[in-house]
Scaffold this active site. Structure first.
Site, PDB file in Angstrom:
ATOM      1  CB  SER A 124      -0.802  -0.117   1.304  1.00 15.71           C
ATOM      2  OG  SER A 124      -1.613   1.204   1.430  1.00 15.71           O
ATOM      3  CE1 TYR A 148      -3.344  -2.284   5.665  1.00 21.53           C
ATOM      4  CE2 TYR A 148      -3.292  -0.061   5.253  1.00 21.53           C
ATOM      5  CZ  TYR A 148      -3.281  -1.448   4.573  1.00 21.53           C
ATOM      6  OH  TYR A 148      -3.474  -1.542   3.293  1.00 21.53           O
ATOM      7  CE  LYS A 152      -1.483  -4.459   3.463  1.00 21.89           C
ATOM      8  NZ  LYS A 152      -1.677  -5.696   2.668  1.00 21.89           N
TER       9      LYS A 152
HETATM   10  C1  UD1 Z   1      -6.978   5.338   3.747  1.00 24.00           C
HETATM   11  C2  UD1 Z   1      -6.015   4.764   4.650  1.00 24.00           C
HETATM   12  C3  UD1 Z   1      -4.862   4.112   4.022  1.00 24.00           C
HETATM   13  C4  UD1 Z   1      -5.395   3.030   3.125  1.00 24.00           C
HETATM   14  C5  UD1 Z   1      -6.318   3.379   2.288  1.00 24.00           C
HETATM   15  C6  UD1 Z   1      -7.201   2.517   1.465  1.00 24.00           C
HETATM   16  C7  UD1 Z   1      -5.967   6.370   6.574  1.00 24.00           C
HETATM   17  C8  UD1 Z   1      -5.251   7.483   7.242  1.00 24.00           C
HETATM   18  N1  UD1 Z   1      -5.335   5.952   5.376  1.00 24.00           N
HETATM   19  O1  UD1 Z   1      -6.280   6.248   2.685  1.00 24.00           O
HETATM   20  O2  UD1 Z   1      -3.918   3.523   5.025  1.00 24.00           O
HETATM   21  O3  UD1 Z   1      -4.453   2.260   2.620  1.00 24.00           O
HETATM   22  O4  UD1 Z   1      -7.490   4.090   3.140  1.00 24.00           O
HETATM   23  O5  UD1 Z   1      -7.807   2.640   0.717  1.00 24.00           O
HETATM   24  O6  UD1 Z   1      -6.815   6.030   6.954  1.00 24.00           O
HETATM   25  N2  UD1 Z   1     -12.237  11.800   3.664  1.00 24.00           N
HETATM   26  C9  UD1 Z   1     -13.267  12.450   3.896  1.00 24.00           C
HETATM   27  N3  UD1 Z   1     -14.492  12.087   4.511  1.00 24.00           N
HETATM   28  C10 UD1 Z   1     -14.618  10.724   4.755  1.00 24.00           C
HETATM   29  C11 UD1 Z   1     -13.546   9.883   4.376  1.00 24.00           C
HETATM   30  C12 UD1 Z   1     -12.506  10.211   3.738  1.00 24.00           C
HETATM   31  O7  UD1 Z   1     -13.291  13.902   3.845  1.00 24.00           O
HETATM   32  O8  UD1 Z   1     -15.609  10.379   5.049  1.00 24.00           O
HETATM   33  C13 UD1 Z   1     -11.007  12.316   2.747  1.00 24.00           C
HETATM   34  C14 UD1 Z   1      -9.788  11.950   3.824  1.00 24.00           C
HETATM   35  O9  UD1 Z   1      -9.483  13.013   4.610  1.00 24.00           O
HETATM   36  C15 UD1 Z   1      -8.951  12.041   2.294  1.00 24.00           C
HETATM   37  C16 UD1 Z   1      -9.660  11.504   1.161  1.00 24.00           C
HETATM   38  O10 UD1 Z   1     -10.977  11.750   1.657  1.00 24.00           O
HETATM   39  O11 UD1 Z   1      -8.488  13.329   2.096  1.00 24.00           O
HETATM   40  C17 UD1 Z   1      -9.471  10.168   1.034  1.00 24.00           C
HETATM   41  O12 UD1 Z   1      -9.810   9.395   2.320  1.00 24.00           O
HETATM   42  P1  UD1 Z   1      -9.827   7.784   2.446  1.00 24.00           P
HETATM   43  O13 UD1 Z   1     -10.692   7.125   1.134  1.00 24.00           O
HETATM   44  O14 UD1 Z   1     -10.053   7.357   3.799  1.00 24.00           O
HETATM   45  O15 UD1 Z   1      -8.377   7.282   1.839  1.00 24.00           O
HETATM   46  P2  UD1 Z   1      -6.942   7.612   2.467  1.00 24.00           P
HETATM   47  O16 UD1 Z   1      -7.033   8.336   3.783  1.00 24.00           O
HETATM   48  O17 UD1 Z   1      -6.126   8.269   1.488  1.00 24.00           O
END
Ligand code: UD1
Length: 345
Positions: A124, A148, A152
């Site tokens: 990842s 997590y 990896k």
């Molecule tokens: C997350 C994990 C990462 C994992 C990946 C799998 C964290 C810190 N990181 O990545 O380790 O490999 O998922 O796909 O959890 N967001 C919102 N509202 C939400 C959900 C997300 O605003 O309800 C935003 C987040 O702040 C971010 C973006 O959307 O800017 C993507 O978030 P997310 O889909 O959770 O992925 P990552 O954080 O990049």
């Protein structure tokens, strides 16, 4: 050629299984259904019109795993099986270390015993932690920020040590950016347990009315609109990346890491906007504080995969949103068995 896929009933595993069958590989799937559903296996058969061998096996059970290697002449393994929720890994780290790391050690040990030394490992982009700059190349320092991610990272290191001890091993470490989307048939897709942690499943559940509104985690990042920027990659492109990696490892030995991303970053609000356009649904959202551990901007430099694996991501965010929505709207409860499916079984 026979390929064993661990975690083949899961989100990325099921899409990769479809691509393996489409490419005429003999397929053996192993899964313990800890975060996946049996119905996904029926759907893989429906999409491809092809069959495969399935074992309900937990990697921690060495005896059961050995039976899979005794029963089949396996040429290579694609290893997805593992726990993957960041927040949960902070609450129950020992469970994550035991499951992901011990499971992989047992797998590699059994592979070694049966002379199977070709492996594609599901890593990842989280191994890069908080990168100093973007785009990210494979030689950036690894410094995961949660258990997590550390599983990896540690597994990558364990695999490199195995290669040092025996240069017959050939391994691709695939570092995924943000997989979203679903198969264009709408038959397989992401089916998160409970309330989703990740952005796209959250958006699709707001669109379908299961969740009230999206909480956007922060709008004060140094990005165009202040919201976090990520490299979203269509899960089918990602699955195809595994086939290219498999072709590569069958022809050489060594351990190589590859970024699988598009090389383009999109903000949370850009994703919401594109999703609204393709689905015709309004996504209610409110801005809340930053999520602890989140970074501002993360996207790949995917050149190494292009040059060495002959792979590039082809599907854009519009297609990612369309396919995510088709999956969610035609399977509002994921793989949960409906009456129609009960009759078929
Ligand atoms: C997350 C994990 C990462 C994992 C990946 C799998 C964290 C810190 N990181 O990545 O380790 O490999 O998922 O796909 O959890 N967001 C919102 N509202 C939400 C959900 C997300 O605003 O309800 C935003 C987040 O702040 C971010 C973006 O959307 O800017 C993507 O978030 P997310 O889909 O959770 O992925 P990552 O954080 O990049």
């Amino acid at each position: 050629m026979a390929i064993l896929v661990t975690g083949g009933a899961g989100y990325i595993g099921s899409h990769t299984s479809v691509e393996l069958l489409n490419a005429d590989y003999e397929l053996i799937i192993l899964d313990n259904f800890s975060n996946s559903k049996k119905e996904s296996l029926n759907r893989i058969r429906d999409i491809t019109g092809k069959d495969f061998t399935f074992y309900e096996v937990d990697l921690l059970n060495r005896e059961d795993l050995e039976k899979v290697f005794l029963d089949n002449q396996i040429d290579a393994v694609i290893h997805f099986a593992g726990l993957k929720a960041v927040g949960e890994s902070v609450s129950i780290p020992l469970h994550y270390y035991h499951n992901n790391i011990t499971g992989t050690i047992i797998l590699c040990d059994v592979m070694q015993k049966y002379g199977v030394k070709n492996l594609v490992f599901s890593s990842s982009a989280t191994v890069y932690g908080m990168p100093n700059s973007v785009p990210i190349t494979e030689d950036f320092p690894l410094c995961s920020t949660n258990p997590y991610g550390r599983t990896k990272q540690m597994i990558e290191e364990i695999i490199r040590d195995i290669y040092v001890s025996d240069e017959k091993w050939s391994v691709a470490l695939l570092r995924y950016f943000n997989p979203i989307g679903a198969h264009s048939s709408g038959l397989i897709g992401e089916d998160p347990n409970g309330i989703p942690n990740n952005l796209m499943p959250y958006i699709t559940q707001v669109a379908s009315g299961k969740l009230k509104e999206l909480k956007v985690f922060g709008n004060d990042y140094p990005t165009n609109d202040g919201t976090g920027v990520r490299d979203y990659i269509h899960v089918v492109d990602l699955a195809i990346g595994h086939i290219r990696a498999l072709e590569k490892i069958m022809s050489i030995t060594g351990v190589e890491a590859y970024n699988l991303g598009t090389g383009k970053g999109y903000s949370v609000l850009e994703m919401v906007d594109t999703f609204e356009k393709v689905s015709g649904k309004t996504i209610s959202y409110s801005i809340v504080g930053r999520r602890p551990g989140d970074i501002s901007t993360c996207f790949a430099n995917p050149s190494k995969a292009k040059e060495e694996l002959n792979w590039v991501a082809k599907r854009g965010i519009k297609e990612m949103c369309e396919d995510s929505w088709r999956w969610q709207s035609t399977n509002p409860n994921g793989y949960e068995i409906t009456i129609k499916e009960t009759i078929r079984n």
